[in-house]
Design a protein around this motif. Structure first.
Motif, PDB file in Angstrom:
ATOM      1  N   PHE A   1      -1.497  -4.401   6.042  1.00 17.45           N
ATOM      2  CA  PHE A   1      -0.700  -4.288   4.813  1.00 17.45           C
ATOM      3  C   PHE A   1       0.375  -3.218   4.968  1.00 17.45           C
ATOM      4  O   PHE A   1       1.558  -3.452   4.691  1.00 17.45           O
ATOM      5  CB  PHE A   1      -1.641  -3.960   3.658  1.00 17.45           C
ATOM      6  CG  PHE A   1      -0.971  -3.815   2.322  1.00 17.45           C
ATOM      7  CD1 PHE A   1      -0.435  -4.913   1.666  1.00 17.45           C
ATOM      8  CD2 PHE A   1      -0.898  -2.576   1.705  1.00 17.45           C
ATOM      9  CE1 PHE A   1       0.170  -4.777   0.424  1.00 17.45           C
ATOM     10  CE2 PHE A   1      -0.299  -2.433   0.467  1.00 17.45           C
ATOM     11  CZ  PHE A   1       0.239  -3.532  -0.180  1.00 17.45           C
ATOM     12  N   MET A   2      -0.016  -2.041   5.420  1.00 15.17           N
ATOM     13  CA  MET A   2       0.950  -0.954   5.577  1.00 15.17           C
ATOM     14  C   MET A   2       1.975  -1.267   6.664  1.00 15.17           C
ATOM     15  O   MET A   2       3.162  -0.940   6.533  1.00 15.17           O
ATOM     16  CB  MET A   2       0.222   0.355   5.884  1.00 15.17           C
ATOM     17  CG  MET A   2      -0.581   0.893   4.710  1.00 15.17           C
ATOM     18  SD  MET A   2      -1.225   2.563   4.973  1.00 15.17           S
ATOM     19  CE  MET A   2      -2.375   2.278   6.317  1.00 15.17           C
TER      20      MET A   2
ATOM     21  N   GLY B   1       8.046   2.908   1.864  1.00 17.38           N
ATOM     22  CA  GLY B   1       6.920   2.387   2.629  1.00 17.38           C
ATOM     23  C   GLY B   1       7.167   2.356   4.117  1.00 17.38           C
ATOM     24  O   GLY B   1       6.277   2.041   4.897  1.00 17.38           O
ATOM     25  N   GLU B   2       8.421   2.685   4.533  1.00 19.12           N
ATOM     26  CA  GLU B   2       8.695   2.722   5.967  1.00 19.12           C
ATOM     27  C   GLU B   2       7.909   3.845   6.632  1.00 19.12           C
ATOM     28  O   GLU B   2       7.555   3.764   7.799  1.00 19.12           O
ATOM     29  CB  GLU B   2      10.196   2.889   6.221  1.00 19.12           C
ATOM     30  CG  GLU B   2      10.571   2.694   7.678  1.00 19.12           C
ATOM     31  CD  GLU B   2      12.071   2.612   7.877  1.00 19.12           C
ATOM     32  OE1 GLU B   2      12.505   2.686   9.037  1.00 19.12           O
ATOM     33  OE2 GLU B   2      12.816   2.482   6.892  1.00 19.12           O
ATOM     34  N   ASP B   3       7.651   4.903   5.854  1.00 20.38           N
ATOM     35  CA  ASP B   3       6.803   5.996   6.319  1.00 20.38           C
ATOM     36  C   ASP B   3       5.605   6.072   5.386  1.00 20.38           C
ATOM     37  O   ASP B   3       5.668   6.729   4.339  1.00 20.38           O
ATOM     38  CB  ASP B   3       7.568   7.314   6.313  1.00 20.38           C
ATOM     39  CG  ASP B   3       6.763   8.465   6.896  1.00 20.38           C
ATOM     40  OD1 ASP B   3       5.542   8.295   7.094  1.00 20.38           O
ATOM     41  OD2 ASP B   3       7.351   9.534   7.150  1.00 20.38           O
TER      42      ASP B   3
ATOM     43  N   LEU C   1       2.654  -1.875  -3.472  1.00 20.85           N
ATOM     44  CA  LEU C   1       3.609  -2.984  -3.543  1.00 20.85           C
ATOM     45  C   LEU C   1       4.799  -2.626  -4.424  1.00 20.85           C
ATOM     46  O   LEU C   1       5.948  -2.926  -4.085  1.00 20.85           O
ATOM     47  CB  LEU C   1       2.912  -4.234  -4.100  1.00 20.85           C
ATOM     48  CG  LEU C   1       2.019  -5.013  -3.138  1.00 20.85           C
ATOM     49  CD1 LEU C   1       1.213  -6.064  -3.897  1.00 20.85           C
ATOM     50  CD2 LEU C   1       2.853  -5.655  -2.039  1.00 20.85           C
ATOM     51  N   TYR C   2       4.510  -1.995  -5.557  1.00 17.94           N
ATOM     52  CA  TYR C   2       5.583  -1.591  -6.470  1.00 17.94           C
ATOM     53  C   TYR C   2       6.552  -0.630  -5.781  1.00 17.94           C
ATOM     54  O   TYR C   2       7.781  -0.803  -5.862  1.00 17.94           O
ATOM     55  CB  TYR C   2       4.977  -0.936  -7.712  1.00 17.94           C
ATOM     56  CG  TYR C   2       5.976  -0.159  -8.535  1.00 17.94           C
ATOM     57  CD1 TYR C   2       6.891  -0.818  -9.350  1.00 17.94           C
ATOM     58  CD2 TYR C   2       6.026   1.234  -8.473  1.00 17.94           C
ATOM     59  CE1 TYR C   2       7.826  -0.115 -10.092  1.00 17.94           C
ATOM     60  CE2 TYR C   2       6.959   1.944  -9.213  1.00 17.94           C
ATOM     61  CZ  TYR C   2       7.851   1.276 -10.017  1.00 17.94           C
ATOM     62  OH  TYR C   2       8.786   1.975 -10.748  1.00 17.94           O
ATOM     63  N   LEU C   3       6.011   0.360  -5.107  1.00 18.31           N
ATOM     64  CA  LEU C   3       6.859   1.352  -4.444  1.00 18.31           C
ATOM     65  C   LEU C   3       7.692   0.716  -3.330  1.00 18.31           C
ATOM     66  O   LEU C   3       8.848   1.073  -3.117  1.00 18.31           O
ATOM     67  CB  LEU C   3       5.999   2.480  -3.877  1.00 18.31           C
ATOM     68  CG  LEU C   3       5.283   3.353  -4.920  1.00 18.31           C
ATOM     69  CD1 LEU C   3       4.304   4.297  -4.240  1.00 18.31           C
ATOM     70  CD2 LEU C   3       6.280   4.127  -5.755  1.00 18.31           C
ATOM     71  N   ALA C   4       7.083  -0.226  -2.611  1.00 17.91           N
ATOM     72  CA  ALA C   4       7.779  -0.854  -1.492  1.00 17.91           C
ATOM     73  C   ALA C   4       8.867  -1.817  -1.963  1.00 17.91           C
ATOM     74  O   ALA C   4       9.994  -1.802  -1.455  1.00 17.91           O
ATOM     75  CB  ALA C   4       6.780  -1.598  -0.599  1.00 17.91           C
TER      76      ALA C   4
ATOM     77  N   THR D   1       2.707  -9.884   3.440  1.00 21.19           N
ATOM     78  CA  THR D   1       2.306  -8.806   2.531  1.00 21.19           C
ATOM     79  C   THR D   1       1.255  -9.296   1.541  1.00 21.19           C
ATOM     80  O   THR D   1       0.250  -8.614   1.289  1.00 21.19           O
ATOM     81  CB  THR D   1       3.530  -8.272   1.755  1.00 21.19           C
ATOM     82  OG1 THR D   1       4.480  -7.738   2.678  1.00 21.19           O
ATOM     83  CG2 THR D   1       3.120  -7.188   0.786  1.00 21.19           C
ATOM     84  N   ALA D   2       1.475 -10.484   0.987  1.00 16.85           N
ATOM     85  CA  ALA D   2       0.535 -11.049   0.018  1.00 16.85           C
ATOM     86  C   ALA D   2      -0.825 -11.321   0.662  1.00 16.85           C
ATOM     87  O   ALA D   2      -1.874 -11.015   0.079  1.00 16.85           O
ATOM     88  CB  ALA D   2       1.107 -12.332  -0.580  1.00 16.85           C
ATOM     89  N   VAL D   3      -0.794 -11.882   1.869  1.00 17.19           N
ATOM     90  CA  VAL D   3      -2.051 -12.201   2.572  1.00 17.19           C
ATOM     91  C   VAL D   3      -2.836 -10.933   2.896  1.00 17.19           C
ATOM     92  O   VAL D   3      -4.043 -10.841   2.637  1.00 17.19           O
ATOM     93  CB  VAL D   3      -1.761 -12.994   3.864  1.00 17.19           C
ATOM     94  CG1 VAL D   3      -3.023 -13.105   4.714  1.00 17.19           C
ATOM     95  CG2 VAL D   3      -1.230 -14.375   3.524  1.00 17.19           C
TER      96      VAL D   3
END
Length: 290
Positions: free
Chosen positions: A172-173, A260-262, A251-254, A207-209
């Motif tokens: 996920f990350m 989310g890159e870091d 997910l919201y932040l990304a 991402t969803a999976v």
């Protein structure tokens, strides 16, 4: 002092938070208050921190040219010219030497795990990061090695569901990292080679999976017969709420804030995420040890 700060940025001390995964087996094996197990887990954390520091230095050394084209990574010490290539090599060598010293205190199996982590990430830096899908799989494998290492040093076995949850968290990350990077370079011909093989639609699906995989695998772990028998309670299922919120918040932040890159920076700077993590840990400790 400024030079020391650049060295610490080079080995990415903030990113060592990822190595806290070695403590997962300690907590869920009910050994948190066993001094010997705690000591071994701390040793494992230090070993992975030094090894990951080495990997970060090598990665920045080989990626310096690409990083100079990146809006954020161009400020990394080597790319920005604050640390020379020669200094980077010396620091990398020092980290390896310190790792070897620490590894003298652990079992052969743990040494093998650390060696596997370093070797795989070395080839990831040189070539494997350019292979679509495999690039995020290798990142996930690195997290799995951390958890496996944490189990080996205290000689415990992990639940299969917990292993799956770890894999999905890491995937996920890693996928989010690629998605944010892709969005930043979508119309830029200078983007990382592997990004040409992705699309925003594919990354959204991945991402969803992976996000769904985290929730499902952890939920199944919390209600498995082995877990309820081990902890003597069904209450761990209530901690699933914190896991769901953590996934949704990430997910919201990304997606909405393009972060989310870091992952380490995101986790350490977002107050709701920090509070959720604290509440989750307190809940788990209360249920397992209360």
């Amino acid at each position: 002092m400024d030079k020391l700060g650049q060295y610490l940025r080079l080995i990415r001390v903030k990113s060592w938070i990822k190595n806290l995964f070695v403590f997962v087996p300690l907590i869920f094996s009910k050994n948190l208050f066993d001094p010997v197990s705690v000591s071994h887990s701390i040793t494992a954390f230090l070993a992975f921190s030094l090894a990951s520091g080495f990997v970060y230095v090598i990665n920045d050394y080989f990626d310096a040219e690409y990083d100079r084209l990146h809006p954020v990574k161009k400020y990394r010490p080597i790319a920005y010219g604050k640390v020379s290539g020669r200094e980077a090599v010396i620091i990398a060598a020092a980290l390896i030497i310190l790792s070897i010293v620490i590894l003298n205190e652990v079992s052969a199996r743990f040494k093998f795990i650390i060696a596997a982590y370093v070797v795989i990430n070395f080839f990831y830096t040189l070539y494997l990061k350019n292979l679509v899908i495999l690039d995020v799989m290798i990142i996930a494998f690195g997290f799995l090695l951390r958890v496996a290492g944490g189990a080996v040093v205290i000689n415990v076995e992990l639940s299969g569901w917990l292993i799956l949850a770890t894999i999905f968290i890491a995937l996920f990350m890693a996928v989010i990292k690629r998605r944010v990077e892709y969005a930043a370079f979508e119309n830029n011909s200078q983007k990382r080679k592997v990004l040409f093989d992705y699309s925003i639609e594919l990354l959204n699906l991945l991402t969803a999976v992976s996000g769904g995989g985290i929730i499902i695998s952890y939920a199944l772990y919390s209600i498995s017969e082995h877990t309820m028998r081990e902890f003597g309670t069904e209450n761990l299922v209530y901690t699933v709420l914190f896991v769901i919120y953590g996934v949704f918040r990430y997910l919201y932040l990304a997606i909405k804030q393009n972060r989310g890159e870091d992952p380490a920076e995101l986790v350490l700077s977002d107050i709701p995420t920090i509070l959720n993590a604290i509440l989750y840990i307190l809940g788990v400790l209360l249920i397992i040890y209360g």
